[in-house]
Scaffold this active site. Structure first.
Site, PDB file in Angstrom:
ATOM      1  N   GLU A   1       0.806  -1.230   0.000  1.00 25.91           N
ATOM      2  CA  GLU A   1       0.000   0.000   0.000  1.00 25.91           C
ATOM      3  C   GLU A   1       0.841   1.284   0.000  1.00 25.91           C
ATOM      4  O   GLU A   1       1.715   1.476   0.835  1.00 25.91           O
ATOM      5  CB  GLU A   1      -0.927   0.001   1.215  1.00 25.91           C
ATOM      6  CG  GLU A   1      -1.930   1.143   1.184  1.00 25.91           C
ATOM      7  CD  GLU A   1      -3.214   0.779   1.901  1.00 25.91           C
ATOM      8  OE1 GLU A   1      -4.076   0.111   1.291  1.00 25.91           O
ATOM      9  OE2 GLU A   1      -3.344   1.144   3.082  1.00 25.91           O
TER      10      GLU A   1
ATOM     11  N   LYS B   1       0.758   4.596   1.026  1.00 27.19           N
ATOM     12  CA  LYS B   1      -0.069   5.223   2.071  1.00 27.19           C
ATOM     13  C   LYS B   1       0.747   6.267   2.796  1.00 27.19           C
ATOM     14  O   LYS B   1       1.730   5.941   3.461  1.00 27.19           O
ATOM     15  CB  LYS B   1      -0.490   4.098   3.035  1.00 27.19           C
ATOM     16  CG  LYS B   1      -1.363   4.475   4.192  1.00 27.19           C
ATOM     17  CD  LYS B   1      -1.621   3.212   5.028  1.00 27.19           C
ATOM     18  CE  LYS B   1      -2.735   3.363   6.023  1.00 27.19           C
ATOM     19  NZ  LYS B   1      -2.934   2.123   6.812  1.00 27.19           N
TER      20      LYS B   1
ATOM     21  N   LYS C   1      -7.843   2.585  -3.625  1.00 23.25           N
ATOM     22  CA  LYS C   1      -8.310   2.458  -2.235  1.00 23.25           C
ATOM     23  C   LYS C   1      -9.145   3.670  -1.908  1.00 23.25           C
ATOM     24  O   LYS C   1      -8.645   4.715  -1.539  1.00 23.25           O
ATOM     25  CB  LYS C   1      -7.068   2.364  -1.345  1.00 23.25           C
ATOM     26  CG  LYS C   1      -7.304   1.818   0.039  1.00 23.25           C
ATOM     27  CD  LYS C   1      -7.577   0.346  -0.026  1.00 23.25           C
ATOM     28  CE  LYS C   1      -7.597  -0.377   1.285  1.00 23.25           C
ATOM     29  NZ  LYS C   1      -6.531  -0.078   2.183  1.00 23.25           N
TER      30      LYS C   1
ATOM     31  N   GLU D   1     -14.505  -5.798   1.256  1.00 23.62           N
ATOM     32  CA  GLU D   1     -13.891  -5.842   2.589  1.00 23.62           C
ATOM     33  C   GLU D   1     -14.915  -6.085   3.689  1.00 23.62           C
ATOM     34  O   GLU D   1     -15.962  -5.448   3.726  1.00 23.62           O
ATOM     35  CB  GLU D   1     -13.176  -4.511   2.842  1.00 23.62           C
ATOM     36  CG  GLU D   1     -12.508  -4.452   4.197  1.00 23.62           C
ATOM     37  CD  GLU D   1     -11.738  -3.153   4.384  1.00 23.62           C
ATOM     38  OE1 GLU D   1     -10.766  -2.922   3.638  1.00 23.62           O
ATOM     39  OE2 GLU D   1     -12.123  -2.372   5.264  1.00 23.62           O
TER      40      GLU D   1
ATOM     41  N   ASN E   1     -10.502  -7.200   7.082  1.00 25.27           N
ATOM     42  CA  ASN E   1      -9.749  -6.121   7.721  1.00 25.27           C
ATOM     43  C   ASN E   1      -9.581  -6.424   9.208  1.00 25.27           C
ATOM     44  O   ASN E   1     -10.556  -6.617   9.928  1.00 25.27           O
ATOM     45  CB  ASN E   1     -10.465  -4.770   7.521  1.00 25.27           C
ATOM     46  CG  ASN E   1      -9.515  -3.598   7.747  1.00 25.27           C
ATOM     47  OD1 ASN E   1      -8.379  -3.794   8.222  1.00 25.27           O
ATOM     48  ND2 ASN E   1      -9.945  -2.395   7.431  1.00 25.27           N
TER      49      ASN E   1
ATOM     50  N   GLU F   1      -5.879  -8.207   5.823  1.00 23.18           N
ATOM     51  CA  GLU F   1      -5.573  -6.768   5.740  1.00 23.18           C
ATOM     52  C   GLU F   1      -5.273  -6.151   7.104  1.00 23.18           C
ATOM     53  O   GLU F   1      -6.012  -6.404   8.067  1.00 23.18           O
ATOM     54  CB  GLU F   1      -6.786  -5.998   5.189  1.00 23.18           C
ATOM     55  CG  GLU F   1      -7.290  -6.411   3.839  1.00 23.18           C
ATOM     56  CD  GLU F   1      -8.501  -5.553   3.428  1.00 23.18           C
ATOM     57  OE1 GLU F   1      -8.949  -5.700   2.294  1.00 23.18           O
ATOM     58  OE2 GLU F   1      -9.001  -4.750   4.250  1.00 23.18           O
ATOM     59  N   SER F   2      -4.262  -5.329   7.147  1.00 19.31           N
ATOM     60  CA  SER F   2      -3.933  -4.442   8.278  1.00 19.31           C
ATOM     61  C   SER F   2      -3.220  -5.130   9.443  1.00 19.31           C
ATOM     62  O   SER F   2      -3.513  -6.278   9.786  1.00 19.31           O
ATOM     63  CB  SER F   2      -5.184  -3.751   8.857  1.00 19.31           C
ATOM     64  OG  SER F   2      -5.906  -3.101   7.869  1.00 19.31           O
TER      65      SER F   2
HETATM   66  O1  LIG Z   1      -1.185   0.087   7.281  1.00 21.24           O
HETATM   67  P1  LIG Z   1      -1.685  -1.304   7.560  1.00 21.24           P
HETATM   68  O2  LIG Z   1      -2.038  -1.524   9.000  1.00 21.24           O
HETATM   69  O3  LIG Z   1      -0.748  -2.344   7.050  1.00 21.24           O
HETATM   70  O4  LIG Z   1      -3.078  -1.453   6.744  1.00 21.24           O
HETATM   71  C1  LIG Z   1      -3.130  -1.443   5.355  1.00 21.24           C
HETATM   72  C2  LIG Z   1      -4.585  -1.519   4.890  1.00 21.24           C
HETATM   73  O5  LIG Z   1      -5.099  -2.757   5.270  1.00 21.24           O
HETATM   74  C3  LIG Z   1      -5.416  -0.385   5.471  1.00 21.24           C
HETATM   75  O6  LIG Z   1      -4.885   0.807   5.020  1.00 21.24           O
HETATM   76  C4  LIG Z   1      -6.893  -0.463   5.103  1.00 21.24           C
HETATM   77  C5  LIG Z   1      -7.657  -1.587   5.026  1.00 21.24           C
HETATM   78  N1  LIG Z   1      -8.916  -1.272   4.685  1.00 21.24           N
HETATM   79  C6  LIG Z   1      -9.012   0.048   4.536  1.00 21.24           C
HETATM   80  C7  LIG Z   1     -10.109   0.834   4.157  1.00 21.24           C
HETATM   81  C8  LIG Z   1      -9.898   2.170   4.051  1.00 21.24           C
HETATM   82  C9  LIG Z   1      -8.666   2.750   4.334  1.00 21.24           C
HETATM   83  C10 LIG Z   1      -7.567   1.986   4.690  1.00 21.24           C
HETATM   84  C11 LIG Z   1      -7.746   0.616   4.792  1.00 21.24           C
END
Ligand SMILES: O=P(O)(O)OC[C@@H](O)[C@@H](O)c1c[nH]c2ccccc12
Length: 397
Positions: A180, A182, A243, A292, A314, A350-351
């Site tokens: 990502e 970001k 995104k 998601e 997520n 995710e995340s």
């Molecule tokens: O920075 P991380 O913790 O690795 O997460 C990335 C991504 O999963 C996260 O930005 C995200 C997952 N779903 C979203 C929906 C909207 C905005 C952002 C996200």
């Protein structure tokens, strides 16, 4: 114009009569019903406008235009409220519109807004959605769908997002990586000051990412569609996920035109019918849809929707920001995991993934892809960040 000039002096008296509304708010009945029937402050303002128009007996064209526009805004508003009701019936807590009054820009010349607790978003995701609703309606006024569609013919072909994830999974034996791009997030603030989206995208590609995710929300994530276009035009070959917080099909067309190969659809925000409809649009445009989910209820809803090929779990709750990677495992256990397997759906974890152990944990749980931002974007060389994340070099060379 005379009509407008005549109308305007009436505004302060509307603006300064809050008690009128506080008195009405005490009328028994559900708040939602009450506001739908009364259309919030619109009803009062448009009735008032008509009274003033008839007083001098000379409704001008501009008055007619103003009231037609207001009528349209009222309808839009009612549809939004109906949308909230449908969403609530599916367990969606995020409201598309504030329940007791419109955002300021909807009210045309009647510049007032009912201020009370109903106009306050309940959490950050709801705030983002309300802001997106304003943003999108403004963008649609500037460039309606009909004119946007004209660019489709010249848009370059899309790349196979899901195919790239599967190929990477087979090539490395590890989950395919969506890396990502970001810059910031509401929960973490700015992640990287010297932020060059193209350099980061190239470094990810060199490091072995299968696909990239590019945040396009400006206000909360400091992203942009320009970043998406820059990365695409720089010749990065990884397929790109736009995104965004999608609430309207217009955004899907826009993403396609700006170079996206895939788009995010968030089940916490979109009712089933919207997801179904948007998946069809994605298919028509050659885009992959990453749907998601965050909890069991959302997962069950999405598993009931025809045509879903890619589901993201997520680990971050977008309402509270809490991150727990065992969420991925929880949602893939038992019957759900079996149905996903049967339907040959690719799941993306995710995340909150930072270490090789984290990757092993979600892979063990059943994901074939991961979406990672913070842990790799923060590294001085984000490509090397990928090697650190997986515990080995996964680049193609
Ligand atoms: O920075 P991380 O913790 O690795 O997460 C990335 C991504 O999963 C996260 O930005 C995200 C997952 N779903 C979203 C929906 C909207 C905005 C952002 C996200």
């Amino acid at each position: 114009m005379e009509g407008l000039v005549f109308l305007r002096p009436a505004l302060p008296s509307l603006t300064h009569r809050p008690n009128q509304f506080s008195r009405r708010r005490s009328i028994p009945g559900t708040p939602m019903d009450f506001h739908i029937r009364n259309s919030g402050p619109f009803a009062s303002s448009s009735i008032r406008a008509q009274q003033l128009e008839s007083k001098d007996g000379s409704a001008t064209v501009s008055q007619a235009a103003v009231s037609a526009e207001n009528a349209l805004k009222i309808k839009e508003w009612e549809v939004g409220m109906f949308h909230n009701e449908v969403a609530a019936s599916q367990g969606i807590k995020i409201r598309r519109r504030p329940p007791t009054g419109p955002p300021l820009h909807y009210v045309g010349p009647f510049e007032f807004r009912l201020q009370n607790e109903g106009n306050t978003p309940r959490n950050i995701l709801e705030e983002i959605i309300w802001n997106k609703d304003k943003e999108v309606s403004q963008s649609k006024e500037r460039r309606p769908l009909s004119s946007l569609k004209k660019y489709l013919d010249n848009a370059s072909p899309t790349r196979d997002f899901i195919g790239a994830l599967k190929a990477a999974n087979i090539r490395t034996g590890l989950p395919g990586l969506i890396a990502e791009v970001k810059k910031a997030s509401p929960s973490r603030g700015v992640l990287r000051e010297d932020f060059d989206p193209v350099e980061i995208g190239r470094a990810y590609e060199r490091g072995g990412a299968a696909c990239l995710s590019v945040l396009t929300d400006e206000k909360y994530f400091k992203g942009s569609f320009e970043n998406l276009q820059l990365i695409k035009n720089a010749g990065v070959k990884c397929p790109l996920l736009c995104k965004e917080f999608v609430i309207d099909a217009w955004q899907i067309y826009n993403a396609r035109i700006k170079g996206a190969d895939a788009i995010l659809l968030i089940a916490a925000v979109l009712p089933d019918l919207d997801i179904k409809y948007m998946i069809k649009i994605c298919k028509m445009l050659g885009l992959a849809a990453l749907v998601e989910v965050h909890d069991e209820r959302e997962m069950d809803r999405v598993l009931g929707i025809e045509g879903v090929e890619l589901i993201g779990i997520n680990n971050r709750n977008l309402e509270t920001f809490e991150v727990d990677i065992s969420n991925t495992k929880k949602l893939l256990e038992g019957e759900r995991g079996r149905r996903i397997h049967e339907k040959d759906i690719i799941v993306v974890g995710e995340s909150g993934l930072f270490t090789p152990d984290d990757i092993a944990f979600v892979q063990e749980a059943g994901v074939r892809a991961v979406l990672v931002g913070e842990s790799i974007v923060k590294q001085s060389d984000p490509g090397k960040g990928i090697t650190g994340l997986f515990g080995k070099d996964i680049s193609c060379s």
